[in-house]
Motif scaffolding. Structure first.
Motif, PDB file in Angstrom:
ATOM      1  N   GLY A  67       0.820  -1.212   0.000  1.00 16.83           N
ATOM      2  CA  GLY A  67       0.000   0.000   0.000  1.00 16.83           C
ATOM      3  C   GLY A  67       0.851   1.257   0.000  1.00 16.83           C
ATOM      4  N   ILE A  68       1.915   1.247   0.814  1.00 17.72           N
ATOM      5  CA  ILE A  68       2.811   2.403   0.852  1.00 17.72           C
ATOM      6  C   ILE A  68       3.523   2.563  -0.481  1.00 17.72           C
ATOM      7  CG2 ILE A  68       4.916   3.325   1.898  1.00 17.72           C
ATOM      8  CD1 ILE A  68       4.012   2.160   4.547  1.00 17.72           C
ATOM      9  N   ARG A  69       3.985   1.424  -1.040  1.00 22.09           N
ATOM     10  CA  ARG A  69       4.667   1.481  -2.337  1.00 22.09           C
ATOM     11  C   ARG A  69       3.773   2.094  -3.404  1.00 22.09           C
ATOM     12  NH1 ARG A  69       6.021  -3.935  -1.831  1.00 22.09           N
ATOM     13  NH2 ARG A  69       4.886  -4.406  -3.764  1.00 22.09           N
ATOM     14  N   GLU A  70       2.529   1.632  -3.476  1.00 19.03           N
ATOM     15  CA  GLU A  70       1.621   2.119  -4.509  1.00 19.03           C
ATOM     16  C   GLU A  70       1.318   3.609  -4.331  1.00 19.03           C
ATOM     17  OE1 GLU A  70      -1.793  -0.360  -4.451  1.00 19.03           O
ATOM     18  OE2 GLU A  70      -0.800  -2.044  -5.466  1.00 19.03           O
ATOM     19  N   THR A  71       1.123   4.014  -3.079  1.00 17.98           N
ATOM     20  CA  THR A  71       0.843   5.426  -2.815  1.00 17.98           C
ATOM     21  C   THR A  71       2.017   6.296  -3.214  1.00 17.98           C
ATOM     22  OG1 THR A  71      -0.649   4.902  -0.982  1.00 17.98           O
ATOM     23  CG2 THR A  71       0.277   7.123  -1.035  1.00 17.98           C
ATOM     24  N   LEU A  72       3.229   5.883  -2.823  1.00 18.34           N
ATOM     25  CA  LEU A  72       4.413   6.662  -3.169  1.00 18.34           C
ATOM     26  C   LEU A  72       4.633   6.689  -4.680  1.00 18.34           C
ATOM     27  CD1 LEU A  72       6.909   5.545  -0.377  1.00 18.34           C
ATOM     28  CD2 LEU A  72       5.759   7.750  -0.588  1.00 18.34           C
ATOM     29  N   ARG A  73       4.480   5.525  -5.297  1.00 17.90           N
ATOM     30  CA  ARG A  73       4.701   5.470  -6.749  1.00 17.90           C
ATOM     31  C   ARG A  73       3.734   6.391  -7.488  1.00 17.90           C
ATOM     32  NH1 ARG A  73       6.446   0.490 -10.394  1.00 17.90           N
ATOM     33  NH2 ARG A  73       6.508   1.581 -12.385  1.00 17.90           N
ATOM     34  N   TYR A  74       2.465   6.322  -7.139  1.00 14.75           N
ATOM     35  CA  TYR A  74       1.459   7.140  -7.824  1.00 14.75           C
ATOM     36  C   TYR A  74       1.807   8.628  -7.719  1.00 14.75           C
ATOM     37  CZ  TYR A  74      -2.935   9.533  -8.747  1.00 14.75           C
ATOM     38  OH  TYR A  74      -3.878  10.394  -9.229  1.00 14.75           O
ATOM     39  N   ASN A  75       2.132   9.078  -6.522  1.00 13.67           N
ATOM     40  CA  ASN A  75       2.384  10.505  -6.306  1.00 13.67           C
ATOM     41  C   ASN A  75       3.717  10.951  -6.891  1.00 13.67           C
ATOM     42  OD1 ASN A  75       0.181  11.822  -4.425  1.00 13.67           O
ATOM     43  ND2 ASN A  75       0.452   9.715  -3.719  1.00 13.67           N
ATOM     44  N   LEU A  76       4.730  10.103  -6.832  1.00 18.14           N
ATOM     45  CA  LEU A  76       6.019  10.468  -7.429  1.00 18.14           C
ATOM     46  C   LEU A  76       5.921  10.538  -8.943  1.00 18.14           C
ATOM     47  CD1 LEU A  76       8.324   8.307  -5.146  1.00 18.14           C
ATOM     48  CD2 LEU A  76       8.421  10.811  -5.341  1.00 18.14           C
ATOM     49  N   GLU A  77       5.220   9.578  -9.556  1.00 15.16           N
ATOM     50  CA  GLU A  77       5.048   9.618 -11.011  1.00 15.16           C
ATOM     51  C   GLU A  77       4.215  10.824 -11.429  1.00 15.16           C
ATOM     52  OE1 GLU A  77       5.499   4.938 -12.325  1.00 15.16           O
ATOM     53  OE2 GLU A  77       3.488   5.739 -11.951  1.00 15.16           O
ATOM     54  N   ALA A  78       3.207  11.172 -10.620  1.00 11.26           N
ATOM     55  CA  ALA A  78       2.387  12.346 -10.921  1.00 11.26           C
ATOM     56  C   ALA A  78       3.208  13.628 -10.840  1.00 11.26           C
ATOM     57  CB  ALA A  78       1.204  12.418  -9.956  1.00 11.26           C
ATOM     58  N   THR A  79       4.282  13.588 -10.056  1.00 10.40           N
ATOM     59  CA  THR A  79       5.148  14.749  -9.899  1.00 10.40           C
ATOM     60  C   THR A  79       6.219  14.811 -10.981  1.00 10.40           C
ATOM     61  OG1 THR A  79       4.768  14.571  -7.519  1.00 10.40           O
ATOM     62  CG2 THR A  79       6.548  15.998  -8.184  1.00 10.40           C
ATOM     63  N   GLY A  80       6.334  13.770 -11.790  1.00  8.84           N
ATOM     64  CA  GLY A  80       7.259  13.808 -12.907  1.00  8.84           C
ATOM     65  C   GLY A  80       8.478  12.929 -12.794  1.00  8.84           C
TER      66      GLY A  80
ATOM     67  N   ALA B 243      -1.507  14.709 -15.668  1.00  6.77           N
ATOM     68  CA  ALA B 243      -0.107  14.922 -15.295  1.00  6.77           C
ATOM     69  C   ALA B 243       0.163  16.323 -14.773  1.00  6.77           C
ATOM     70  CB  ALA B 243       0.808  14.628 -16.490  1.00  6.77           C
ATOM     71  N   GLY B 244      -0.343  17.358 -15.443  1.00  5.81           N
ATOM     72  CA  GLY B 244      -0.084  18.714 -14.993  1.00  5.81           C
ATOM     73  C   GLY B 244      -0.057  19.686 -16.156  1.00  5.81           C
TER      74      GLY B 244
END
Length: 246
Positions: A12-25, A220-221
């Protein structure tokens, strides 16, 4: 694009971090235990590692020791332990920073960005020229002025900072989270939709008058571009004038 490796056994932590880091670029890879993480790091050569200390098959401390033999890339430890000794040992083994669980995603993003910026020597900030000129448009950073066709366009302080940031990173997608960190600061606690509002205000103020466009990249932004073709020519016929289109 900076490559980040997440070594964390909590899916769960991995998925949350991955989603937000990828969204940040960022480009993100992940591993669920230390041994797999070390093999992934060997192949990936990440720019930064987010490392949980409590891992199966190989502890975070052992990972840190082995990783440091081959790479100087920064490591941010993720630890549920609040012991000063654990933190000191981790830092002595070569970790660059630590975050104690539970943590906020915004804190992780801010720490990741700060560590990478220090690693790169702050080059992004220092490399910004004092003035940007594109056809009939100019942005003067020391004077904090924007000119179009020789007349000043009155922007708020935040609008100016946002436009300056986008121009300095033209052609690169900037997520809302990244813009909040860079332009509003890590202490900002408002809604990320404030970015959308300021983008809209910039588009309204600059409209069809300048050789730039702020493009919305769905999911993405935002990205600032020059128009590739079409539109009226600027003085001298060198560059097409374009709009800050949606």
């Amino acid at each position: 694009m900076d490559r980040i490796l997440i070594v964390e056994d909590d899916e769960g932590i991995r998925e949350t971090l991955r989603y937000n880091l990828e969204a940040t670029g960022y480009a993100v890879s992940e591993a669920g235990d230390g041994a797999v993480g070390l093999r992934t790091a060997h192949n990936l050569r990440p720019d930064l590692v987010l490392l949980d200390l409590m891992l199966p098959s190989m502890s975070g401390m052992d990972f840190c020791r082995a990783f440091r033999r081959a790479s100087s890339a920064p490591i941010i430890m993720l630890t549920a332990k609040d012991s000063e000794v654990d933190k000191i040992v981790g830092l002595e083994l070569g970790a660059d920073d630590y975050i104690t669980k539970p943590f906020s995603v915004r804190e992780v993003l801010a720490r990741v960005h700060a560590v990478l910026r220090r690693r790169n020597g702050g080059q992004g900030e220092r490399s910004q020229p004092e003035q940007e000129t594109l056809g009939n448009f100019s942005l003067d950073r020391p004077g904090r002025r924007v000119m179009v066709d020789g007349a000043e366009v009155h922007l708020t302080s935040r609008e100016f900072d946002l436009l300056s940031h986008l121009i300095a990173r033209s052609g690169r997608v900037q997520s809302r989270e990244m813009l909040l960190q860079e332009v509003w600061g890590t202490s900002f606690v408002g809604d990320r939709k404030t970015v959308d509002v300021h983008i809209r205000w910039l588009r309204e103020k600059l409209a069809d008058r300048v050789p730039l466009e702020i493009v919305t990249v769905r999911g993405a932004g935002y990205r600032l571009d020059r128009r590739k073709s079409g539109g009226p020519e600027t003085a001298g016929g060198q560059a097409p004038a374009i709009s800050l289109a949606r």
